[in-house]
Design a protein around this motif. Structure first.
Motif, PDB file in Angstrom:
ATOM      1  N   ILE A 166      -9.792  -2.130   3.257  1.00  0.00           N
ATOM      2  CA  ILE A 166      -8.939  -2.105   4.445  1.00  0.00           C
ATOM      3  C   ILE A 166      -8.924  -3.503   5.058  1.00  0.00           C
ATOM      4  O   ILE A 166      -9.968  -4.046   5.412  1.00  0.00           O
ATOM      5  CB  ILE A 166      -9.451  -1.094   5.498  1.00  0.00           C
ATOM      6  N   VAL A 167      -7.713  -4.061   5.200  1.00  0.00           N
ATOM      7  CA  VAL A 167      -7.535  -5.362   5.832  1.00  0.00           C
ATOM      8  C   VAL A 167      -6.668  -5.148   7.067  1.00  0.00           C
ATOM      9  O   VAL A 167      -5.518  -4.729   6.951  1.00  0.00           O
ATOM     10  CB  VAL A 167      -6.849  -6.371   4.885  1.00  0.00           C
ATOM     11  N   ALA A 168      -7.231  -5.408   8.244  1.00  0.00           N
ATOM     12  CA  ALA A 168      -6.492  -5.339   9.503  1.00  0.00           C
ATOM     13  C   ALA A 168      -6.754  -6.654  10.225  1.00  0.00           C
ATOM     14  O   ALA A 168      -7.877  -6.922  10.636  1.00  0.00           O
ATOM     15  CB  ALA A 168      -6.952  -4.153  10.335  1.00  0.00           C
ATOM     16  N   GLU A 169      -5.731  -7.484  10.325  1.00  0.00           N
ATOM     17  CA  GLU A 169      -5.910  -8.836  10.848  1.00  0.00           C
ATOM     18  C   GLU A 169      -4.811  -9.216  11.813  1.00  0.00           C
ATOM     19  O   GLU A 169      -3.651  -8.864  11.614  1.00  0.00           O
ATOM     20  CB  GLU A 169      -5.866  -9.867   9.702  1.00  0.00           C
ATOM     21  N   GLN A 170      -5.185  -9.977  12.835  1.00  0.00           N
ATOM     22  CA  GLN A 170      -4.205 -10.680  13.659  1.00  0.00           C
ATOM     23  C   GLN A 170      -4.161 -12.103  13.126  1.00  0.00           C
ATOM     24  O   GLN A 170      -5.182 -12.774  13.052  1.00  0.00           O
ATOM     25  CB  GLN A 170      -4.588 -10.708  15.125  1.00  0.00           C
ATOM     26  N   VAL A 171      -2.990 -12.538  12.730  1.00  0.00           N
ATOM     27  CA  VAL A 171      -2.795 -13.875  12.180  1.00  0.00           C
ATOM     28  C   VAL A 171      -2.044 -14.685  13.237  1.00  0.00           C
ATOM     29  O   VAL A 171      -0.814 -14.690  13.274  1.00  0.00           O
ATOM     30  CB  VAL A 171      -2.010 -13.824  10.846  1.00  0.00           C
ATOM     31  N   SER A 172      -2.798 -15.306  14.124  1.00  0.00           N
ATOM     32  CA  SER A 172      -2.191 -16.022  15.246  1.00  0.00           C
ATOM     33  C   SER A 172      -1.245 -17.117  14.783  1.00  0.00           C
ATOM     34  O   SER A 172      -1.560 -17.873  13.868  1.00  0.00           O
ATOM     35  CB  SER A 172      -3.279 -16.640  16.127  1.00  0.00           C
ATOM     36  N   GLY A 173      -0.081 -17.157  15.402  1.00  0.00           N
ATOM     37  CA  GLY A 173       0.885 -18.217  15.132  1.00  0.00           C
ATOM     38  C   GLY A 173       1.690 -18.054  13.860  1.00  0.00           C
ATOM     39  O   GLY A 173       2.514 -18.904  13.545  1.00  0.00           O
ATOM     40  N   LEU A 201      -0.906  -7.523  -1.775  1.00  0.00           N
ATOM     41  CA  LEU A 201      -0.431  -6.411  -2.601  1.00  0.00           C
ATOM     42  C   LEU A 201      -0.689  -6.629  -4.088  1.00  0.00           C
ATOM     43  O   LEU A 201      -0.579  -5.700  -4.874  1.00  0.00           O
ATOM     44  CB  LEU A 201       1.062  -6.165  -2.359  1.00  0.00           C
ATOM     45  N   LYS A 202      -1.037  -7.848  -4.471  1.00  0.00           N
ATOM     46  CA  LYS A 202      -1.375  -8.120  -5.871  1.00  0.00           C
ATOM     47  C   LYS A 202      -2.722  -7.511  -6.241  1.00  0.00           C
ATOM     48  O   LYS A 202      -3.056  -7.417  -7.415  1.00  0.00           O
ATOM     49  CB  LYS A 202      -1.402  -9.627  -6.127  1.00  0.00           C
ATOM     50  N   ASN A 203      -3.486  -7.083  -5.241  1.00  0.00           N
ATOM     51  CA  ASN A 203      -4.799  -6.483  -5.459  1.00  0.00           C
ATOM     52  C   ASN A 203      -4.667  -4.966  -5.358  1.00  0.00           C
ATOM     53  O   ASN A 203      -3.948  -4.451  -4.506  1.00  0.00           O
ATOM     54  CB  ASN A 203      -5.780  -6.977  -4.390  1.00  0.00           C
ATOM     55  N   GLU A 204      -5.375  -4.279  -6.205  1.00  0.00           N
ATOM     56  CA  GLU A 204      -5.321  -2.815  -6.186  1.00  0.00           C
ATOM     57  C   GLU A 204      -6.194  -2.271  -5.063  1.00  0.00           C
ATOM     58  O   GLU A 204      -7.170  -2.892  -4.652  1.00  0.00           O
ATOM     59  CB  GLU A 204      -5.792  -2.255  -7.525  1.00  0.00           C
ATOM     60  N   ASN A 205      -5.841  -1.095  -4.595  1.00  0.00           N
ATOM     61  CA  ASN A 205      -6.631  -0.362  -3.611  1.00  0.00           C
ATOM     62  C   ASN A 205      -6.837  -1.124  -2.306  1.00  0.00           C
ATOM     63  O   ASN A 205      -7.912  -1.102  -1.728  1.00  0.00           O
ATOM     64  CB  ASN A 205      -7.984   0.038  -4.203  1.00  0.00           C
ATOM     65  N   VAL A 206      -5.792  -1.800  -1.838  1.00  0.00           N
ATOM     66  CA  VAL A 206      -5.862  -2.518  -0.570  1.00  0.00           C
ATOM     67  C   VAL A 206      -4.828  -1.939   0.382  1.00  0.00           C
ATOM     68  O   VAL A 206      -3.662  -1.773   0.029  1.00  0.00           O
ATOM     69  CB  VAL A 206      -5.595  -4.031  -0.764  1.00  0.00           C
ATOM     70  N   ILE A 207      -5.285  -1.602   1.585  1.00  0.00           N
ATOM     71  CA  ILE A 207      -4.398  -1.162   2.657  1.00  0.00           C
ATOM     72  C   ILE A 207      -4.413  -2.267   3.699  1.00  0.00           C
ATOM     73  O   ILE A 207      -5.483  -2.737   4.100  1.00  0.00           O
ATOM     74  CB  ILE A 207      -4.863   0.173   3.265  1.00  0.00           C
ATOM     75  N   THR A 208      -3.232  -2.661   4.154  1.00  0.00           N
ATOM     76  CA  THR A 208      -3.132  -3.835   5.001  1.00  0.00           C
ATOM     77  C   THR A 208      -2.313  -3.570   6.252  1.00  0.00           C
ATOM     78  O   THR A 208      -1.263  -2.937   6.191  1.00  0.00           O
ATOM     79  CB  THR A 208      -2.455  -4.992   4.232  1.00  0.00           C
ATOM     80  N   LEU A 209      -2.804  -4.096   7.385  1.00  0.00           N
ATOM     81  CA  LEU A 209      -2.041  -4.153   8.630  1.00  0.00           C
ATOM     82  C   LEU A 209      -2.196  -5.573   9.155  1.00  0.00           C
ATOM     83  O   LEU A 209      -3.304  -6.021   9.431  1.00  0.00           O
ATOM     84  CB  LEU A 209      -2.566  -3.153   9.663  1.00  0.00           C
ATOM     85  N   LEU A 210      -1.071  -6.285   9.238  1.00  0.00           N
ATOM     86  CA  LEU A 210      -1.074  -7.661   9.729  1.00  0.00           C
ATOM     87  C   LEU A 210      -0.253  -7.727  11.000  1.00  0.00           C
ATOM     88  O   LEU A 210       0.797  -7.108  11.101  1.00  0.00           O
ATOM     89  CB  LEU A 210      -0.468  -8.606   8.691  1.00  0.00           C
ATOM     90  N   ALA A 211      -0.724  -8.510  11.961  1.00  0.00           N
ATOM     91  CA  ALA A 211      -0.001  -8.693  13.219  1.00  0.00           C
ATOM     92  C   ALA A 211      -0.039 -10.170  13.570  1.00  0.00           C
ATOM     93  O   ALA A 211      -0.935 -10.903  13.196  1.00  0.00           O
ATOM     94  CB  ALA A 211      -0.646  -7.865  14.323  1.00  0.00           C
ATOM     95  N   SER A 212       0.977 -10.605  14.334  1.00  0.00           N
ATOM     96  CA  SER A 212       1.028 -11.970  14.812  1.00  0.00           C
ATOM     97  C   SER A 212       1.604 -11.986  16.222  1.00  0.00           C
ATOM     98  O   SER A 212       2.347 -11.085  16.604  1.00  0.00           O
ATOM     99  CB  SER A 212       1.893 -12.835  13.903  1.00  0.00           C
TER     100      SER A 212
END
Length: 90
Positions: free
Chosen positions: A51-58, A72-83
């Motif tokens: 699980i990757v949940a990150e705020q990517v400032s800027g 998404l090139k990696n298997e079994n990864v769920i992602t939430l990105l915010a900026s």
């Protein structure tokens, strides 16, 4: 500058602008890959999923998209990105 030199100057500046734009895109992709390695290293493991949940400032929308594409090139990864760039982006 004499008017007859303007077309050549405009062409030169346009060419330089295109080259800088390409270099900017290349650097954004490199930055995205670098961020992905860190994010995957910090990912939480839940039932075999990372699980990757990150705020990517800027980060603009294009940078978030590049990061998500790399993740998404990696298997079994769920992602939430915010900026916070120009308003909230997810």
């Amino acid at each position: 500058m004499p008017p007859e030199h303007l077309p050549g100057s405009v062409d030169r500046f346009f060419g330089e602008w295109k080259d800088l734009k390409k270099e900017n895109e290349r650097l954004k992709e490199e930055l995205a890959r670098s961020r992905v390695y860190r994010m995957l290293g910090d990912a939480s493991d839940v039932a075999g999923l990372r699980i990757v949940a990150e705020q990517v400032s800027g980060a603009d929308s294009l940078e978030l998209q590049k990061i998500a594409t790399e993740l998404l090139k990696n298997e079994n990864v769920i992602t939430l990105l915010a900026s916070d760039f120009e308003g909230v982006r997810l």
